[in-house]
Design a protein around this motif. Structure first.
Motif, PDB file in Angstrom:
ATOM      1  N   PHE A  98       0.834  -1.205   0.000  1.00  0.00           N
ATOM      2  CA  PHE A  98       0.000   0.000   0.000  1.00  0.00           C
ATOM      3  C   PHE A  98       0.869   1.256   0.000  1.00  0.00           C
ATOM      4  O   PHE A  98       0.640   2.200  -0.771  1.00  0.00           O
ATOM      5  N   ALA A  99       1.889   1.291   0.864  1.00  0.00           N
ATOM      6  CA  ALA A  99       2.763   2.459   0.976  1.00  0.00           C
ATOM      7  C   ALA A  99       3.553   2.684  -0.314  1.00  0.00           C
ATOM      8  O   ALA A  99       3.668   3.819  -0.795  1.00  0.00           O
ATOM      9  N   ALA A 100       4.093   1.602  -0.867  1.00  0.00           N
ATOM     10  CA  ALA A 100       4.878   1.721  -2.097  1.00  0.00           C
ATOM     11  C   ALA A 100       4.025   2.210  -3.262  1.00  0.00           C
ATOM     12  O   ALA A 100       4.478   2.997  -4.101  1.00  0.00           O
ATOM     13  N   THR A 101       2.783   1.752  -3.313  1.00  0.00           N
ATOM     14  CA  THR A 101       1.872   2.153  -4.391  1.00  0.00           C
ATOM     15  C   THR A 101       1.597   3.646  -4.338  1.00  0.00           C
ATOM     16  O   THR A 101       1.546   4.318  -5.391  1.00  0.00           O
ATOM     17  N   LEU A 102       1.441   4.197  -3.143  1.00  0.00           N
ATOM     18  CA  LEU A 102       1.213   5.648  -3.006  1.00  0.00           C
ATOM     19  C   LEU A 102       2.397   6.443  -3.547  1.00  0.00           C
ATOM     20  O   LEU A 102       2.229   7.565  -4.037  1.00  0.00           O
ATOM     21  N   LEU A 103       3.587   5.844  -3.465  1.00  0.00           N
ATOM     22  CA  LEU A 103       4.800   6.506  -3.943  1.00  0.00           C
ATOM     23  C   LEU A 103       5.194   6.061  -5.350  1.00  0.00           C
ATOM     24  O   LEU A 103       6.231   6.454  -5.860  1.00  0.00           O
TER      25      LEU A 103
END
Length: 367
Positions: A98-103
Motif C-alpha cells: 500500500f505504501a509503495a503504491t502511493l509513492l
C-alpha cells in the motif's frame, strides 16, 4: 538499482536472504534492508546493507492496529527512494505494498506461507483475504513457495496468472548444508526443529512421543527452537518445563547453526499444519537426513513418501507415532537411501541459485 528488502525480522534477512543480498551487491546494486531492530541488524550493516529500522510486531494480526504500518512504511520508502522493493512475510506484503503504491514504487511480493489465518473461516480470515486482494493488484510480481498456495490465490482472485510465479522456497545453500556419512545412533534420535507454536505440530509430536514410550520404543526425542509464549499460538513455558522435567523430550534451546544438531540426529520431524516451503526440511534433506513430515502443502513438496522420508496425516499423533516407529525400525541402508534421495532432490529442485536467478530476472525486467 537501489533495492529494498523488507521482512519482519533482521534475523530472517541475515539467515535466509544473505546470499541473495551478497549477489545484488556483487552486481553493483545498492541494498537497503528494512526490518525491526534485533541482534542481527548490526551484522546486516557490517555486510554492507543500509539498514532502516521499522517498528513491526511479527506476532498476531490486528488489521486496525497494523494499518498504522502503512504510514511508517511510507515515510521510510519516501526517504530511501528505492527503485524496487522486495516484500517478504505477510505484513510487509500487504501494508508495505500500500505504501509503495502511493509513492509509485514497483514491488515484488513473496508469499512465504499462508499462516493459520487461511486455514480458518472467520472474520479475521475474510479481512486478510480482502487486504491481499486489494494490495496485490499493485504488485509487479508475486512469488509463491509451493503450487498449492499459488493456485489458491488464483482461485480466490487475489492474483492473476500474469503476475504469479513459483519459487522453490527460499532455496538451500548446498555448500553450507552438505551431506555427512550416516551412522545410526545407538539410540535412534528424532529431532524437531521449530519455534514452539501449535501450528508446527509440536503438541502432536509430544503426544506421539508419549505413545511410543508407552509401547517401549527405545529412542531419543529432541526439540530445537525458540519458546515463543507471546505468539497467539505459542506454547506456554510451564508446559514445556513439564515435558523436560518428566523427560518426555530433550529440549535443546536455540542455536545460530543447526548443522551440528541435524548431523547428530537420525531423523528430522516436522508435523506442521501447513507451510510455504519449510526451511528446516530443506536443510535436513540437503544434509542427507531422512524426514517425517505431514502430508500438507509445503511439506509434501519437499518430502516424497517412501523416497526421502515418510508423510503422516495432519493433526494425527497416532499416525505420526506409527511413522516414527516404522522409521526407527528401518535398516541402516534404507535410511541412507532416504538421505541420498533427499540430497538429489535438493540438488535438482531447491538449489538456492535457482531462487537468486529468478529474482535477478524479475529485477532486470524493471530496469
Amino acid at each position: 538499482m537501489r533495492v529494498a528488502i523488507v521482512l519482519n525480522t533482521s534475523w530472517n534477512i541475515y539467515n535466509f536472504r544473505m546470499n541473495f543480498v551478497k549477489e545484488l551487491m556483487a552486481l553493483g546494486h545498492e541494498v537497503h534492508t528494512i526490518a525491526p531492530l534485533d541482534e542481527y541488524t548490526r551484522l546486516l550493516e557490517e555486510a554492507g546493507c543500509q539498514h532502516h529500522v521499522i517498528k513491526m510486531d511479527s506476532r498476531g494480526a490486528n488489521p486496525i492496529k497494523d494499518s498504522a504500518l502503512i504510514l511508517e512504511f511510507f515515510m521510510i520508502y519516501k526517504k530511501v527512494k528505492p527503485d524496487v522493493i522486495l516484500h517478504f512475510t505477510i505484513k510487509p506484503n500487504v501494508y508495505g505494498t500500500f505504501a509503495a503504491t502511493l509513492l509509485r514504487i514497483p514491488v515484488i511480493n513473496n508469499v512465504c506461507g499462508l499462516g493459520t489465518v487461511f486455514l480458518k473461516d472467520n472474520l479475521l480470515s475474510a479481512i486478510a483475504v480482502f487486504l491481499y486482494k486489494v494490495s496485490f493488484r499493485f504488485a509487479r510480481r508475486v512469488f509463491f513457495q509451493n503450487p498449492e498456495d499459488l493456485q489458491m490465490f488464483i482461485e480466490k482472485k487475489l492474483v492473476t496468472n500474469k503476475t504469479a510465479d513459483l519459487l522453490p522456497g527460499s532455496g538451500i545453500d548446498l555448500k553450507k548444508f552438505h551431506p555427512t556419512e550416516y551412522k545410526r545412533n545407538e539410540k535412534f534420535t528424532f529431532l524437531l526443529i521449530s519455534r514452539l507454536i501449535t501450528d508446527k505440530g509440536v503438541l502432536e509430536y509430544i503426544e506421539a512421543i508419549q505413545k511410543l514410550k508407552s509401547e517401549g520404543v527405545n529412542a531419543k526425542f529432541q526439540i530445537l527452537g525458540a519458546i515463543d509464549e507471546q505468539h497467539k499460538r505459542g506454547i506456554k513455558s510451564e508446559l514445556i518445563r513439564k515435558w523436560i522435567e518428566t523427560e518426555t523430550v530433550e529440549y535443546l534451546g536455540t542455536t545460530d547453526d543447526v548443522r551440528t544438531f541435524i548431523e547428530k540426529a537420525d531423523c528430522i520431524v516436522l508435523p506442521s499444519y501447513r507451510e510455504g516451503t519449510p526451511r528446516t526440511l530443506l536443510e535436513a534433506a540437503s544434509s542427507s537426513k531422512p524426514i517425517i513430515a505431514t502430508d500438507v502443502p509445503g511439506c509434501n513438496n519437499v518430502v516424497v513418501n517412501n523416497y526421502n522420508g515418510m508423510l503422516c496425516k495432519i493433526k494425527d499423533a497416532t499416525d505420526l507415532a506409527d511413522k516414527m516407529k516404522s522409521m526407527s525400525e528401518l535398516k541402516e541402508e534404507k535410511l541412507r537411501e532416504f538421505g541420498r534421495n533427499g540430497r538429489l532432490k535438493m540438488e535438482a529442485e531447491f538449489d538456492e541459485s535457482l531462487v537468486i536467478n529468478k529474482y535477478l530476472a524479475a529485477l532486470k525486467k524493471l530496469e
